[in-house]
Write a protein that holds these residues in place. Sequence first.
Motif: not given
Length: 105
Positions: A24-38
């Motif tokens: 779950t932490l991995l998925v949340v971190m990947i999502g946060g990184f994608l939001v940051l890039i966007a």
Amino acid sequence: MADPIEIDPKEAAKLTLLRRLVTTLLVVMIGGFLVLIALLVTRFPQLNGAPTAQAVTFPDTIDLPDDVTAEAFTRGSDWVAIVASDEILIFDAETGDLRQRITLD
């Protein structure tokens, strides 16, 4: 051969919970990184090749009265202000003509 490792069912449940938390932490971190890039892509359009703001134009010369020494400068949409020690002089941004003289107390 080595004997298989025996795991207590309580320990197995804890390991399963730990594995799910890490996933779950991995998925949340990947999502946060994608939001940051966007956000970076949308907030900095000049990096995308979009045109940047046009340069601000200033009058060629501004003639200050003899008794005025400029201490600060600022620019508005169609005016230029020169701040002296005891007054503010407002000039037209296109022509450089004096529009207003404001005396400070």
